[in-house]
Design a protein around this motif. Structure first.
Motif, PDB file in Angstrom:
ATOM      1  N   UNK A  49       0.834  -1.201   0.000  1.00  0.00           N
ATOM      2  CA  UNK A  49       0.000   0.000   0.000  1.00  0.00           C
ATOM      3  C   UNK A  49       0.869   1.252   0.000  1.00  0.00           C
ATOM      4  N   UNK A  50       1.915   1.242   0.834  1.00  0.00           N
ATOM      5  CA  UNK A  50       2.809   2.398   0.899  1.00  0.00           C
ATOM      6  C   UNK A  50       3.521   2.629  -0.426  1.00  0.00           C
ATOM      7  N   UNK A  51       3.884   1.550  -1.113  1.00  0.00           N
ATOM      8  CA  UNK A  51       4.543   1.692  -2.417  1.00  0.00           C
ATOM      9  C   UNK A  51       3.666   2.420  -3.419  1.00  0.00           C
ATOM     10  N   UNK A  52       2.353   2.373  -3.235  1.00  0.00           N
ATOM     11  CA  UNK A  52       1.411   2.967  -4.186  1.00  0.00           C
ATOM     12  C   UNK A  52       0.969   4.385  -3.830  1.00  0.00           C
ATOM     13  N   UNK A  53       1.485   4.944  -2.738  1.00  0.00           N
ATOM     14  CA  UNK A  53       0.985   6.232  -2.277  1.00  0.00           C
ATOM     15  C   UNK A  53       1.607   7.446  -2.968  1.00  0.00           C
ATOM     16  N   UNK A  54       2.627   7.258  -3.822  1.00  0.00           N
ATOM     17  CA  UNK A  54       3.246   8.400  -4.478  1.00  0.00           C
ATOM     18  C   UNK A  54       3.506   8.250  -5.985  1.00  0.00           C
ATOM     19  N   UNK A  55       3.599   7.046  -6.572  1.00  0.00           N
ATOM     20  CA  UNK A  55       3.883   6.972  -8.011  1.00  0.00           C
ATOM     21  C   UNK A  55       2.908   7.741  -8.891  1.00  0.00           C
ATOM     22  N   UNK A 197       1.596   5.613 -22.147  1.00  0.00           N
ATOM     23  CA  UNK A 197       1.975   4.293 -21.657  1.00  0.00           C
ATOM     24  C   UNK A 197       2.879   4.389 -20.438  1.00  0.00           C
ATOM     25  N   UNK A 198       3.784   5.360 -20.453  1.00  0.00           N
ATOM     26  CA  UNK A 198       4.695   5.533 -19.325  1.00  0.00           C
ATOM     27  C   UNK A 198       3.992   5.861 -18.030  1.00  0.00           C
ATOM     28  N   UNK A 199       2.849   6.554 -18.107  1.00  0.00           N
ATOM     29  CA  UNK A 199       2.079   6.860 -16.902  1.00  0.00           C
ATOM     30  C   UNK A 199       1.158   5.706 -16.506  1.00  0.00           C
ATOM     31  N   UNK A 200       0.549   5.045 -17.504  1.00  0.00           N
ATOM     32  CA  UNK A 200      -0.443   4.008 -17.207  1.00  0.00           C
ATOM     33  C   UNK A 200       0.167   2.775 -16.568  1.00  0.00           C
ATOM     34  N   UNK A 201       1.438   2.489 -16.860  1.00  0.00           N
ATOM     35  CA  UNK A 201       2.043   1.252 -16.391  1.00  0.00           C
ATOM     36  C   UNK A 201       2.086   1.157 -14.869  1.00  0.00           C
ATOM     37  N   UNK A 202       2.004   2.301 -14.173  1.00  0.00           N
ATOM     38  CA  UNK A 202       2.064   2.280 -12.711  1.00  0.00           C
ATOM     39  C   UNK A 202       0.797   1.729 -12.079  1.00  0.00           C
ATOM     40  N   UNK A 203      -0.257   1.574 -12.867  1.00  0.00           N
ATOM     41  CA  UNK A 203      -1.451   0.922 -12.341  1.00  0.00           C
ATOM     42  C   UNK A 203      -1.226  -0.532 -11.983  1.00  0.00           C
ATOM     43  N   UNK A 204      -0.209  -1.163 -12.591  1.00  0.00           N
ATOM     44  CA  UNK A 204       0.079  -2.564 -12.306  1.00  0.00           C
ATOM     45  C   UNK A 204       0.488  -2.749 -10.843  1.00  0.00           C
ATOM     46  N   UNK A 205       1.246  -1.788 -10.316  1.00  0.00           N
ATOM     47  CA  UNK A 205       1.673  -1.875  -8.912  1.00  0.00           C
ATOM     48  C   UNK A 205       0.475  -1.840  -7.976  1.00  0.00           C
ATOM     49  N   UNK A 206      -0.529  -1.031  -8.321  1.00  0.00           N
ATOM     50  CA  UNK A 206      -1.741  -0.970  -7.491  1.00  0.00           C
ATOM     51  C   UNK A 206      -2.517  -2.276  -7.557  1.00  0.00           C
ATOM     52  N   UNK A 207      -2.512  -2.940  -8.702  1.00  0.00           N
ATOM     53  CA  UNK A 207      -3.188  -4.237  -8.826  1.00  0.00           C
ATOM     54  C   UNK A 207      -2.533  -5.269  -7.910  1.00  0.00           C
ATOM     55  N   UNK A 208      -1.213  -5.258  -7.827  1.00  0.00           N
ATOM     56  CA  UNK A 208      -0.503  -6.171  -6.923  1.00  0.00           C
ATOM     57  C   UNK A 208      -0.930  -5.934  -5.476  1.00  0.00           C
ATOM     58  N   UNK A 213      -4.637  -6.965  -0.347  1.00  0.00           N
ATOM     59  CA  UNK A 213      -5.626  -6.363   0.536  1.00  0.00           C
ATOM     60  C   UNK A 213      -7.008  -6.997   0.406  1.00  0.00           C
ATOM     61  N   UNK A 214      -7.275  -7.637  -0.709  1.00  0.00           N
ATOM     62  CA  UNK A 214      -8.585  -8.261  -0.883  1.00  0.00           C
ATOM     63  C   UNK A 214      -8.835  -9.363   0.148  1.00  0.00           C
ATOM     64  N   UNK A 215      -7.916 -10.335   0.351  1.00  0.00           N
ATOM     65  CA  UNK A 215      -8.173 -11.323   1.413  1.00  0.00           C
ATOM     66  C   UNK A 215      -8.190 -10.716   2.809  1.00  0.00           C
TER      67      UNK A 215
END
Length: 449
Positions: A49-55, A197-208, A213-215
């Motif tokens: 979660x923390x990894x996704x708070x700034x990209x 594409x360079x901006x959209x690729x960071x959505x993959x980190x949020x999917x991880x 967090x889902x379980x």
């Protein structure tokens, strides 16, 4: 970790009961094995979660010039784009405690990760400035609620390891911040040169992060349902009610109002001023370096260096701060580093670029200091939730004009002298309120007095 959590939930036996060791140990024997797994999964979830708070923010800075050209933005509009994070954090962060009480913190963070993923995938292809802003806002709403709840989750799950866990996820936040700044430009080139594409690729980190967090959200929702039905939850997973009943100090009264606390206001102002400096740095520093003749790739590396300073310091500063009775001196040292960095950025932006990036990176570590002080200035999980929501929401509200004003001043003056002077001037009140927020007191005791 599981042993400590069990201690938090189960009071120690009385003196008369101590000889009967077998019955006291029985609950730990019967603890399901997956409770250990669940606690470890929470640690992984905090890090992701923390990894996704700034990209979402730092991936934009190195490509801001390309985005401006692609969408036809003026300097003022680009300043508005860099102010959107503060707006979203201020407006939606205040909703986080109410949502957490209704659905549970894990469920809200899970929803936040989903919002980040969708927003990052959509914003480069939404079409036009309005669509870009709307999709960015969706991602930033997810970041806002997660920003508020992570300190409370740390207090809830790891009450005896607040500094360690705060340092861990602050370090992960710094890694995500610097990773996006460092790799966005080369990754954009490797993927064909399209900034979309360079901006959209960071959505993959949020999917991880969402996969972890889902379980956690499902388990927490199941335990809440069992508690509501009067059935004991299957695991020893800590929840708000159990922690509050086992705490040595009473939970803050429902009528506790942070708006009446001077410490809460000082902390909110400190948070707001450090956020102003951070978002100006993330949004505009690469452009300052590019206008000084530095290439886009090198400007991204310099921003990455600034953000990477938070990796070691985000772990060290909370541990140092918790050992001090007054955290004000730490705030002053960080502020002086910021003043030195801005002075160098004004006098020789290209000549000493690496040194200025390093100093500004140290100064930006006021963020983990602010998070640590939030945990220290309240006595319980509930108090931390309220203080975190107040300090961050008011703080981000304070930080809204900063990035926008930098863009306006740059357009009006045609250079970076006035913007840099404003950045340096704001560092002085930041040190002052940092000293006030660092005093050894809690908001509960302050309001009770």
């Amino acid at each position: 970790m599981p042993v400590d959590e069990t201690r938090t939930l189960s009071p120690e036996p009385s003196t008369a009961q101590k000889p009967r060791t077998a019955p006291a140990a029985a609950p730990r024997k019967n603890t399901p094995v997956y409770s250990v797994w669940l606690v470890r999964l929470m640690v992984v979830g905090l890090v992701l979660a923390a990894l996704n708070l700034r990209p979402a923010i730092t991936s934009l800075g190195p490509l801001l010039e390309e985005v401006r050209k692609g969408l036809g933005m003026s300097g003022a509009v680009a300043g508005l784009v860099t102010s959107v994070p503060s707006v979203c954090f201020a407006v939606f962060g205040i909703m986080a405690p109410r949502l957490a009480r209704r659905f549970g913190p894990a469920s809200i963070v899970c929803a936040g990760m989903a919002a980040i993923a969708v927003g990052l995938f959509l914003r480069p292809f939404a079409g036009g400035t309005a669509g870009f802003l709307a999709a960015s806002a969706l991602a930033l709403v997810g970041i806002a609620v997660s920003n508020i709840l992570l300190p409370a989750i740390v207090k809830q799950w790891f009450p005896d390891r607040v500094s360690t866990m705060t340092g861990l996820y602050s370090m992960a936040l710094a890694i995500g911040t610097s990773l996006a700044a460092l790799s966005t430009v080369p990754m954009t080139k490797a993927l064909g040169g399209s900034w979309q594409t360079g901006l959209a690729v960071w959505g993959i980190l949020a999917v991880l992060a969402l996969c972890v967090w889902l379980p956690l959200a499902v388990r927490h929702g199941r335990d809440r349902g069992r508690s509501a039905a009067g059935t004991k939850p299957e695991t020893e997973t800590p929840d708000v009610e159990a922690l509050e009943s086992a705490a040595e100090t009473p939970a803050p009264a429902p009528a506790l109002r942070m708006v009446r606390s001077r410490t809460a206001w000082a902390l909110a102002c400190f948070f707001g001023l450090q956020a102003t400096a951070a978002y100006i740095t993330m949004g505009w520093m690469p452009q300052i370096f590019r206008d000084a003749g530095i290439s886009a790739g090198t400007a991204g590396v310099l921003l990455a260096l600034t953000m990477a300073m938070g990796v070691p310091l985000a772990f060290v500063i909370p541990r140092v701060a918790t050992r001090l009775t007054h955290q004000g001196p730490v705030a002053v040292v960080l502020g002086l580093c910021g003043l030195s960095g801005y002075a160098g950025l004004y006098l020789a932006p290209a000549g000493g670029a690496w040194a200025w990036a390093l100093l500004l990176g140290i100064s930006n570590c006021a963020f983990p200091l602010a998070l640590t002080m939030i945990g220290l200035r309240a006595k319980s999980h509930q108090g931390v939730v309220k203080l975190s929501a107040f300090a961050q929401s008011i703080g981000y509200l304070i930080s809204i004009p900063g990035p926008l004003l930098i863009g306006v001043l740059h357009d009006a003056s045609g250079g970076w002298g006035l913007p840099i002077a404003l950045m340096a001037a704001l560092m002085v009140p930041q040190m002052v309120v940092g000293v006030l927020a660092g005093r050894n007191r809690t908001v509960e005791r302050e309001l009770a007095a």
